[in-house]
Design a protein around this motif. Structure first.
Motif, mmCIF file in Angstrom:
data_model
loop_
_atom_site.group_PDB
_atom_site.id
_atom_site.type_symbol
_atom_site.label_atom_id
_atom_site.label_comp_id
_atom_site.label_asym_id
_atom_site.label_seq_id
_atom_site.Cartn_x
_atom_site.Cartn_y
_atom_site.Cartn_z
ATOM 1 N N LEU A 25 0.828 -1.198 0.000
ATOM 2 C CA LEU A 25 0.000 0.000 0.000
ATOM 3 C C LEU A 25 0.868 1.255 0.000
ATOM 4 O O LEU A 25 0.630 2.192 -0.760
ATOM 5 N N LEU A 26 1.900 1.243 0.814
ATOM 6 C CA LEU A 26 2.813 2.377 0.891
ATOM 7 C C LEU A 26 3.551 2.583 -0.434
ATOM 8 O O LEU A 26 3.662 3.709 -0.928
ATOM 9 N N ALA A 27 4.018 1.505 -1.033
ATOM 10 C CA ALA A 27 4.719 1.604 -2.317
ATOM 11 C C ALA A 27 3.796 2.150 -3.408
ATOM 12 O O ALA A 27 4.204 3.005 -4.200
ATOM 13 N N ARG A 28 2.551 1.685 -3.441
ATOM 14 C CA ARG A 28 1.607 2.187 -4.444
ATOM 15 C C ARG A 28 1.301 3.665 -4.207
ATOM 16 O O ARG A 28 1.205 4.441 -5.150
ATOM 17 N N ALA A 29 1.158 4.058 -2.955
ATOM 18 C CA ALA A 29 0.885 5.466 -2.644
ATOM 19 C C ALA A 29 2.031 6.343 -3.107
ATOM 20 O O ALA A 29 1.820 7.378 -3.742
ATOM 21 N N ARG A 30 3.245 5.935 -2.814
ATOM 22 C CA ARG A 30 4.415 6.749 -3.161
ATOM 23 C C ARG A 30 4.714 6.758 -4.650
ATOM 24 O O ARG A 30 5.351 7.696 -5.142
ATOM 25 N N ALA A 31 4.260 5.765 -5.376
ATOM 26 C CA ALA A 31 4.523 5.694 -6.816
ATOM 27 C C ALA A 31 3.759 6.767 -7.588
ATOM 28 O O ALA A 31 4.121 7.103 -8.706
ATOM 29 N N GLY A 32 2.742 7.343 -6.971
ATOM 30 C CA GLY A 32 1.895 8.290 -7.679
ATOM 31 C C GLY A 32 2.352 9.730 -7.661
ATOM 32 O O GLY A 32 1.721 10.578 -8.261
ATOM 33 N N TYR A 107 6.097 8.014 6.952
ATOM 34 C CA TYR A 107 5.269 6.884 6.528
ATOM 35 C C TYR A 107 3.802 7.287 6.411
ATOM 36 O O TYR A 107 3.228 7.234 5.330
ATOM 37 N N SER A 108 3.200 7.714 7.507
ATOM 38 C CA SER A 108 1.783 8.089 7.432
ATOM 39 C C SER A 108 1.585 9.306 6.526
ATOM 40 O O SER A 108 0.532 9.451 5.903
ATOM 41 N N SER A 109 2.608 10.140 6.407
ATOM 42 C CA SER A 109 2.493 11.303 5.509
ATOM 43 C C SER A 109 2.377 10.872 4.052
ATOM 44 O O SER A 109 1.713 11.537 3.265
ATOM 45 N N SER A 110 2.996 9.763 3.691
ATOM 46 C CA SER A 110 2.876 9.260 2.319
ATOM 47 C C SER A 110 1.446 8.826 2.028
ATOM 48 O O SER A 110 0.890 9.132 0.964
ATOM 49 N N LEU A 111 0.845 8.122 2.971
ATOM 50 C CA LEU A 111 -0.545 7.694 2.786
ATOM 51 C C LEU A 111 -1.473 8.906 2.779
ATOM 52 O O LEU A 111 -2.427 8.957 2.006
ATOM 53 N N ALA A 112 -1.178 9.897 3.618
ATOM 54 C CA ALA A 112 -1.989 11.111 3.667
ATOM 55 C C ALA A 112 -1.892 11.881 2.356
ATOM 56 O O ALA A 112 -2.906 12.353 1.828
ATOM 57 N N ALA A 113 -0.687 12.030 1.818
ATOM 58 C CA ALA A 113 -0.514 12.749 0.551
ATOM 59 C C ALA A 113 -1.261 12.038 -0.576
ATOM 60 O O ALA A 113 -1.895 12.687 -1.408
ATOM 61 N N ALA A 114 -1.211 10.715 -0.578
ATOM 62 C CA ALA A 114 -1.941 9.956 -1.607
ATOM 63 C C ALA A 114 -3.444 10.174 -1.467
ATOM 64 O O ALA A 114 -4.152 10.334 -2.466
ATOM 65 N N ALA A 115 -3.949 10.225 -0.239
ATOM 66 C CA ALA A 115 -5.380 10.464 -0.020
ATOM 67 C C ALA A 115 -5.764 11.868 -0.508
ATOM 68 O O ALA A 115 -6.821 12.044 -1.121
ATOM 69 N N LEU A 116 -4.920 12.851 -0.249
ATOM 70 C CA LEU A 116 -5.196 14.209 -0.728
ATOM 71 C C LEU A 116 -5.218 14.256 -2.247
ATOM 72 O O LEU A 116 -6.064 14.933 -2.849
ATOM 73 N N ARG A 117 -4.321 13.525 -2.870
ATOM 74 C CA ARG A 117 -4.280 13.484 -4.331
ATOM 75 C C ARG A 117 -5.565 12.855 -4.873
ATOM 76 O O ARG A 117 -6.094 13.284 -5.895
#
Length: 155
Positions: A25-32, A107-117
């Motif tokens: 999940l983290l890798a997919r979030a950061r890939a975007g 870590y949680s910031s990556s998931l948060a940034a993906a959610a904002l996107r």
């Protein structure tokens, strides 16, 4: 999947994958999107980007804060930054704002940034290594007598 990577769910008894799930999940979030090193984030703030600190109060009290960062704890982030939401903060007036999310370790910031996107805030990103990397880079921090309270709707 190897048997040692499975555990039984405490509610259903069904096996589930452990670390591989969140790592994926983290890798997919950061890939975007492109993440920023601390110095890049500081420079972007100087050009008008908004730094948003999602760490809970106990972490900010223990480690300090970043001057000028907007404090919004993680559980309210999407509501405060969505320009279409009645619970937004005034700075969240445009989907074009560059929001840079920072947490303790990145870590949680990556998931948060993906959610904002996903909400349409396509300029959202986060800080590699989080606040820990920020302080290691020697970037500005402060230790207020009382931690900055999180921003509420309209504040």
């Amino acid at each position: 999947m190897p048997a040692e990577s499975l555990s039984a769910s405490t509610t259903t008894g069904e096996p589930y994958a452990r670390a591989a799930e969140i790592d994926g999940l983290l890798a997919r979030a950061r890939a975007g999107y492109r993440r920023l090193r601390p110095a890049e984030a500081w420079s972007a703030v100087g050009r008008g980007a908004k730094l948003v600190d999602t760490r809970p109060e106990h972490q900010r009290r223990a480690a300090g804060e970043i001057p000028g960062a907007v404090v919004i704890e993680r559980n309210h982030l999407e509501w405060r930054l969505d320009p279409t939401c009645a619970a937004r903060i005034p700075e969240a007036s445009s989907p074009h704002t560059q929001w840079i999310v920072i947490c303790a370790e990145g870590y949680s910031s990556s998931l948060a940034a993906a959610a904002l996107r996903e909400l349409g805030l396509h300029n959202a990103t986060d800080v590699i290594g989080g606040f820990d990397a920020w302080t290691e880079a020697g970037l500005p921090t402060v230790r207020p007598a009382r931690p900055t309270p999180p921003r509420g709707p309209g504040e």
